[in-house]
Motif scaffolding. Structure first.
Motif, PDB file in Angstrom:
ATOM      1  N   SER A 175      24.221  -3.753  27.753  1.00  0.00           N
ATOM      2  CA  SER A 175      24.311  -2.711  28.757  1.00  0.00           C
ATOM      3  C   SER A 175      23.404  -1.532  28.393  1.00  0.00           C
ATOM      4  N   PRO A 176      22.947  -0.778  29.397  1.00  0.00           N
ATOM      5  CA  PRO A 176      22.158   0.428  29.127  1.00  0.00           C
ATOM      6  C   PRO A 176      22.913   1.422  28.247  1.00  0.00           C
ATOM      7  N   ALA A 177      24.237   1.469  28.392  1.00  0.00           N
ATOM      8  CA  ALA A 177      25.040   2.387  27.568  1.00  0.00           C
ATOM      9  C   ALA A 177      24.935   2.020  26.089  1.00  0.00           C
ATOM     10  N   SER A 178      24.919   0.719  25.786  1.00  0.00           N
ATOM     11  CA  SER A 178      24.788   0.266  24.396  1.00  0.00           C
ATOM     12  C   SER A 178      23.433   0.668  23.831  1.00  0.00           C
ATOM     13  N   VAL A 179      22.393   0.523  24.659  1.00  0.00           N
ATOM     14  CA  VAL A 179      21.048   0.909  24.243  1.00  0.00           C
ATOM     15  C   VAL A 179      20.989   2.414  23.979  1.00  0.00           C
ATOM     16  N   SER A 180      21.573   3.201  24.882  1.00  0.00           N
ATOM     17  CA  SER A 180      21.557   4.659  24.748  1.00  0.00           C
ATOM     18  C   SER A 180      22.231   5.100  23.452  1.00  0.00           C
ATOM     19  N   LYS A 181      23.373   4.497  23.135  1.00  0.00           N
ATOM     20  CA  LYS A 181      24.095   4.842  21.912  1.00  0.00           C
ATOM     21  C   LYS A 181      23.291   4.466  20.675  1.00  0.00           C
TER      22      LYS A 181
END
Length: 241
Positions: A136-142
């Motif tokens: 997910s994009p959220a995983s990448v952002s973190k």
């Protein structure tokens, strides 16, 4: 056996070895496998604390089916936004990520770091990373936030104002300097504790030794990074004066 795929029985032995607290090298010796094979197997399947033989076996079978379905009868490639990636590169990317994990970097951060490092451009957008890693994009952002805080990546604006995450020639220098600074902060904190605990107490003496040791390490890291920085800008096959 070396060079062949791990069997389900071997995966059970790996799981048992981890439960018994054995080092990767010892598990590899008992299975007559390279240590890198065991490290990669464990790190790509949950790490030492989360490795499960049955889940690892199913994950491997799933990857094998996916590869066979990609382009039957043709060399298998994985088209990405930054160009085709061979299956050999994909496998190496997992090995490289496992090496980061073995050094203490969290799994998703390791995968993002390996992915960025192995692209020719050394940069990808969040959407490209999410597509490549199937997360997910959220995983990448973190993951990027962590890598940025450690000096491993930098951000820059690309086309259409989209942010790109970059691994450049100076990334290792910046990372080493960030490590030296964080170690120096720990030294300062340790020295504060000496006064709190009282000079002459065993605990204060312990902190004093810790502060002196880490102070030496911090200074050595910073000095070595400065001295070796030119290596990062030296083309292969040449030597710096």
């Amino acid at each position: 056996m070396p060079g062949s795929r791990l069997t389900q029985q071997e995966r059970r032995q790996i799981a048992q070895g981890l439960a018994d607290g054995l080092a990767y090298a010892e598990i590899a010796r008992r299975l007559d496998r390279p240590t890198s094979t065991i490290t990669r197997e464990v790190m790509r399947n949950g790490g030492p604390a989360g490795y499960r033989a049955d889940l690892a076996q199913r994950a491997t079978e799933h990857r094998t089916r996916r590869r066979r379905q990609a382009v039957p009868g043709e060399p298998q490639t994985l088209p990405q936004a930054h160009g085709g990636v061979s299956e050999a590169v994909r496998e190496y990317e997992e090995t490289f990520a496992a090496a980061f994990m073995a050094s203490g970097m969290p799994r998703m951060m390791s995968r993002v770091m390996a992915c960025l490092t192995l692209t020719d451009t050394g940069s990808l957008t969040a959407s490209e990373l999410a597509q490549r890693l199937q997360v997910s994009p959220a995983s990448v952002s973190k993951a990027v936030a962590f890598l940025d805080s450690q000096g491993f990546v930098r951000r820059e604006r690309g086309e259409r104002r989209r942010e790109r995450y970059v691994v450049d020639d100076d990334v290792w220098y910046r990372s080493m300097m960030a490590s030296a600074r964080s170690t120096a902060q720990l030294v300062d904190t340790a020295r504060q504790g000496i006064g709190v605990l009282g000079h002459g107490t065993p605990a204060a003496a312990r902190l004093e030794n810790v502060a002196r040791f880490l102070g030496f390490v911090s200074e050595s890291i910073a000095r070595a990074a400065e001295q070796a920085r030119d290596v990062l800008h030296t083309k292969p096959g040449t030597t710096s004066d």
